[in-house]
Write a protein that holds these residues in place. Structure first.
Motif, PDB file in Angstrom:
ATOM      1  N   MET A 238       9.650  50.094  89.600  1.00  0.00           N
ATOM      2  CA  MET A 238       9.243  51.216  90.042  1.00  0.00           C
ATOM      3  C   MET A 238       7.239  51.308  90.560  1.00  0.00           C
ATOM      4  O   MET A 238       7.160  52.547  91.694  1.00  0.00           O
ATOM      5  CB  MET A 238       9.341  52.398  88.180  1.00  0.00           C
ATOM      6  N   PRO A 239       6.652  50.691  89.808  1.00  0.00           N
ATOM      7  CA  PRO A 239       5.209  50.660  90.576  1.00  0.00           C
ATOM      8  C   PRO A 239       5.501  50.365  92.020  1.00  0.00           C
ATOM      9  O   PRO A 239       4.408  51.007  93.121  1.00  0.00           O
ATOM     10  CB  PRO A 239       4.707  49.340  89.827  1.00  0.00           C
ATOM     11  N   MET A 240       6.568  49.765  92.779  1.00  0.00           N
ATOM     12  CA  MET A 240       5.870  49.346  94.057  1.00  0.00           C
ATOM     13  C   MET A 240       6.904  50.342  94.981  1.00  0.00           C
ATOM     14  O   MET A 240       6.326  51.255  95.312  1.00  0.00           O
ATOM     15  CB  MET A 240       7.327  48.094  94.769  1.00  0.00           C
ATOM     16  N   ILE A 241       7.941  51.245  94.321  1.00  0.00           N
ATOM     17  CA  ILE A 241       8.525  52.405  94.840  1.00  0.00           C
ATOM     18  C   ILE A 241       7.428  53.166  95.083  1.00  0.00           C
ATOM     19  O   ILE A 241       7.039  54.316  95.476  1.00  0.00           O
ATOM     20  CB  ILE A 241       9.427  53.212  94.106  1.00  0.00           C
ATOM     21  N   MET A 242       6.912  53.754  93.404  1.00  0.00           N
ATOM     22  CA  MET A 242       5.663  54.442  93.667  1.00  0.00           C
ATOM     23  C   MET A 242       4.712  54.014  94.714  1.00  0.00           C
ATOM     24  O   MET A 242       3.898  54.947  95.681  1.00  0.00           O
ATOM     25  CB  MET A 242       4.598  54.745  92.534  1.00  0.00           C
ATOM     26  N   VAL A 243       3.899  53.300  94.953  1.00  0.00           N
ATOM     27  CA  VAL A 243       3.400  53.031  96.442  1.00  0.00           C
ATOM     28  C   VAL A 243       3.490  53.254  97.231  1.00  0.00           C
ATOM     29  O   VAL A 243       3.316  53.319  98.945  1.00  0.00           O
ATOM     30  CB  VAL A 243       3.229  51.375  96.842  1.00  0.00           C
ATOM     31  N   GLY A 244       5.031  52.617  97.434  1.00  0.00           N
ATOM     32  CA  GLY A 244       5.864  53.306  98.958  1.00  0.00           C
ATOM     33  C   GLY A 244       5.750  54.078  99.052  1.00  0.00           C
ATOM     34  O   GLY A 244       5.698  54.802 100.159  1.00  0.00           O
ATOM     35  N   MET A 245       6.177  55.131  98.274  1.00  0.00           N
ATOM     36  CA  MET A 245       6.342  56.575  97.900  1.00  0.00           C
ATOM     37  C   MET A 245       4.902  56.956  98.813  1.00  0.00           C
ATOM     38  O   MET A 245       5.137  58.479  99.621  1.00  0.00           O
ATOM     39  CB  MET A 245       5.991  57.378  96.800  1.00  0.00           C
ATOM     40  N   MET A 246       3.654  56.862  97.784  1.00  0.00           N
ATOM     41  CA  MET A 246       2.082  56.910  98.324  1.00  0.00           C
ATOM     42  C   MET A 246       1.960  57.165 100.464  1.00  0.00           C
ATOM     43  O   MET A 246       2.042  57.651 100.677  1.00  0.00           O
ATOM     44  CB  MET A 246       1.266  56.553  97.562  1.00  0.00           C
ATOM     45  N   ILE A 247       2.010  55.072  99.958  1.00  0.00           N
ATOM     46  CA  ILE A 247       1.753  55.058 101.495  1.00  0.00           C
ATOM     47  C   ILE A 247       2.689  55.863 102.538  1.00  0.00           C
ATOM     48  O   ILE A 247       2.585  56.555 104.061  1.00  0.00           O
ATOM     49  CB  ILE A 247       2.206  53.328 101.780  1.00  0.00           C
ATOM     50  N   GLY A 248       3.900  56.000 101.802  1.00  0.00           N
ATOM     51  CA  GLY A 248       4.859  56.836 103.152  1.00  0.00           C
ATOM     52  C   GLY A 248       4.597  58.328 102.924  1.00  0.00           C
ATOM     53  O   GLY A 248       4.505  58.629 104.660  1.00  0.00           O
ATOM     54  N   SER A 249       3.924  58.787 102.263  1.00  0.00           N
ATOM     55  CA  SER A 249       3.669  60.412 102.397  1.00  0.00           C
ATOM     56  C   SER A 249       2.397  60.612 103.017  1.00  0.00           C
ATOM     57  O   SER A 249       2.182  61.733 104.317  1.00  0.00           O
ATOM     58  CB  SER A 249       3.527  60.958 100.775  1.00  0.00           C
ATOM     59  N   ILE A 250       1.806  59.788 103.064  1.00  0.00           N
ATOM     60  CA  ILE A 250       0.304  60.048 104.086  1.00  0.00           C
ATOM     61  C   ILE A 250       0.655  59.940 104.966  1.00  0.00           C
ATOM     62  O   ILE A 250       0.338  60.155 105.975  1.00  0.00           O
ATOM     63  CB  ILE A 250      -0.498  58.911 103.301  1.00  0.00           C
ATOM     64  N   PHE A 251       1.603  58.434 105.443  1.00  0.00           N
ATOM     65  CA  PHE A 251       2.248  58.394 106.707  1.00  0.00           C
ATOM     66  C   PHE A 251       2.720  59.453 107.308  1.00  0.00           C
ATOM     67  O   PHE A 251       2.686  59.790 108.557  1.00  0.00           O
ATOM     68  CB  PHE A 251       3.031  56.695 106.767  1.00  0.00           C
TER      69      PHE A 251
END
Lengths: 265, 282
Positions: free
Chosen positions: B206-219
């Motif tokens: 989950m911690p890495m999934i959240m990082v991915g979601m955050m970076i992905g949404s900003i991209f």
């Protein structure tokens, strides 16, 4: 059940768990590693059995196989009439370093086995066990907020909550300091005497094995074999100060001598 | 590729362990951050007042022309006066972002969960995912416009293509953090593969999934606005083009304020989710 249980569990009692000619060879790049070589043990009903040996003697491999988590290369493990080749509901495992899930609080960690088995948690039993190990009121704490000893006590509650008849313990107190370890050894002895569970306990501490066990299976390494089986007929309950008596120390020395007598050590 | 960039892009396979440390560090910077006291918040607000007030003062003092840099008060006024014309574009941009990101993130998440179970397939697919991560998906918009016209489709596809691989590559890093003892624990109680996945693997990742979601949404936001600028008849990106071509700078900056608000909202949402679901790791 009382302290006599261990002493009574004699050869004429039926085997609770049976390991027959178990061998395990791990394939690695440099060839096969013979982790277990033709190991046979009859575990008696209600006994406290310690597997003792240096690292690499295959004791963990044996225990994980008894839990149904590892396959054997050859041989057979059975619980009563059931062949163990996958996890069995009557067998619970207690791991090194508690192995609590850090994202769950203590209460939800203890409910994990019930969730997996899709049963409602037996709250009455859980409360009783928490009280027994002195963790009452800590259900909302997260593992990182608890000491190592408390974590391991929680993991014992987690395993006992589903009321298995066999407890497999894989060096459960190895990471604890000496004082906490003594405390935990006393606790597990008491719990064993109160519940009459069959316990198979891995350790590399000879003193710990002599303190806890009815019988000690001494193993040697490469390949993992049974070097000796030692009966410990010290009366129970055994107090911590027993560990400084001459009789106790003599037994420790005798086992040490057995291990040292291996030809290439 | 600089060292710093290499640190941020996880590679699959042999060097996974090392990369994970870099990502985890990034994770704490993105998700955690120090908690702030009321005093610190007051100082931050004060600095904002000083910057905005200072800009207002300097721009008026030196009589900077409106078309070079409008004073904050003019931007605020434009935001209010143009709001009836701006809000449909704001809705368009947010919808494109949400739909594109949802599609991309879902595919990325599922792909990460599945592919990490098959190390061989993972090794084969990874270079292509890296290609998707590193190539700006904006470059595909003209091509997509040829295919789909100036409607919302090319933009949503571009957003999904930009955010999906980000979610995938970070989630995959999370899913590769297997703790065999915890999986064995679940197995010892008779857990099925699905139960191991939902009760052990997902929370662990989950911690890495959240990082991915955050970076992905900003991209995704970057790509949404870029795609609207390149090939869109609507949306805030289109408005940026429109107002700059008309040299209506207060309105132009009003759009920038809206975009910044979307970006900060994304950050806050993921910060709060992360705080709830991944706090156990700190």
């Amino acid at each position: 059940m009382n302290g006599a249980a261990g002493a009574v569990s004699d050869a004429h009692m039926p085997a609770k768990m049976r390991v027959e000619q178990a061998s395990k060879i791990y394939q690695t790049k440099s060839g096969g590693v013979h982790a277990l070589d033709n190991v046979s043990i009859d575990v008696r009903e209600g006994e406290f059995l310690c597997l003792l040996g240096p690292s690499g003697c295959g004791k963990s491999t044996l225990l994980w196989s008894m839990a149904g988590l590892h396959g054997l290369t050859s041989g057979k493990i059975s619980l009563g009439s059931d062949v163990i080749n996958k996890p069995h509901p009557e067998i619970a495992m207690i791991f090194q370093e508690a192995n609590l899930l850090p994202w769950r609080n203590l209460g939800r960690n203890i409910e994990l086995p019930f969730e997996i088995k899709k049963q409602p948690p037996n709250r009455e039993r859980i409360q009783k066990l928490l009280k027994r190990v002195g963790l009452e009121g800590f259900e909302s704490k997260y593992p990182r907020e608890l000491s190592g000893g408390m974590q391991q006590r929680a993991s014992i509650v987690r395993s006992l909550a589903v009321d298995p008849s066999v407890l497999l313990m894989d060096e459960p107190f190895g990471a604890l300091d000496a004082f906490t370890r003594d405390e935990m050894n006393l606790l597990i002895q008491e719990i064993w005497m109160e519940t009459g569970k069959t316990i198979i306990f891995i350790t590399h501490s000879i003193a710990e094995a002599v303190f806890l066990a009815d019988r000690i299976v001494v193993m040697s390494a490469r390949p993992g074999r049974i070097a000796n089986i030692v009966d410990v007929d010290l009366p129970r309950p055994r107090p911590v100060k027993l560990q400084t008596t001459p009789d106790f120390l003599e037994r420790v020395e005798a086992i040490k001598a057995m291990i040292d007598h291996r030809p290439n050590s | 590729m600089s060292d710093a960039l290499q640190d941020k892009i996880p590679t699959f396979g042999g060097k996974g362990q090392k990369t994970e440390v870099g990502i985890a560090g990034g994770a704490s910077a993105l998700m955690g951050g120090p908690s702030r006291s009321a005093f610190e918040i007051a100082i931050i607000a004060l600095v904002a007042v000083v910057i905005i007030g200072g800009a207002e003062l300097l721009i008026r003092l030196f009589e900077v022309p409106l078309y070079i840099f409008p004073p904050p008060s003019a931007i605020g006024a434009a935001l209010i006066s143009e709001w009836p014309f701006l809000w449909p574009h704001l809705v368009t941009t947010i919808c494109e972002l949400l739909i594109g990101f949802s599609i991309g993130a879902s595919i990325g998440f599922v792909l990460a969960a599945v592919i990490t179970q098959f190390p061989f397939a993972e090794k084969i697919i990874t270079p292509y995912i890296l290609l998707l991560v590193t190539t700006p998906m904006l470059a595909l918009v003209p091509l997509l416009v040829l295919q789909f016209g100036f409607g919302w489709e090319p933009r949503i596809i571009a957003v999904a293509l930009a955010s999906g691989p980000m979610v995938m590559i970070n989630s995959a890093t999370g899913f590769r953090r297997v703790d065999l003892a915890k999986i064995a624990l679940a197995k010892s109680f008779g857990a099925s593969t699905l139960q191991i996945f939902t009760k052990i693997r997902i929370p662990m990742a989950m911690p890495m999934i959240m990082v991915g979601m955050m970076i992905g949404s900003i991209f995704g936001l970057l790509t949404t606005v870029g795609a609207e600028m390149v090939g869109g008849a609507e949306g805030l990106g289109n408005r940026l083009n429109y107002y700059s071509s008309m040299i209506r700078m207060p309105q132009f900056f009003a759009v920038i304020v809206l975009l910044a608000t979307i970006g900060i909202t994304i950050y806050v949402i993921f910060f709060l989710i992360g705080k709830k679901w991944t706090s156990w790791e700190s």
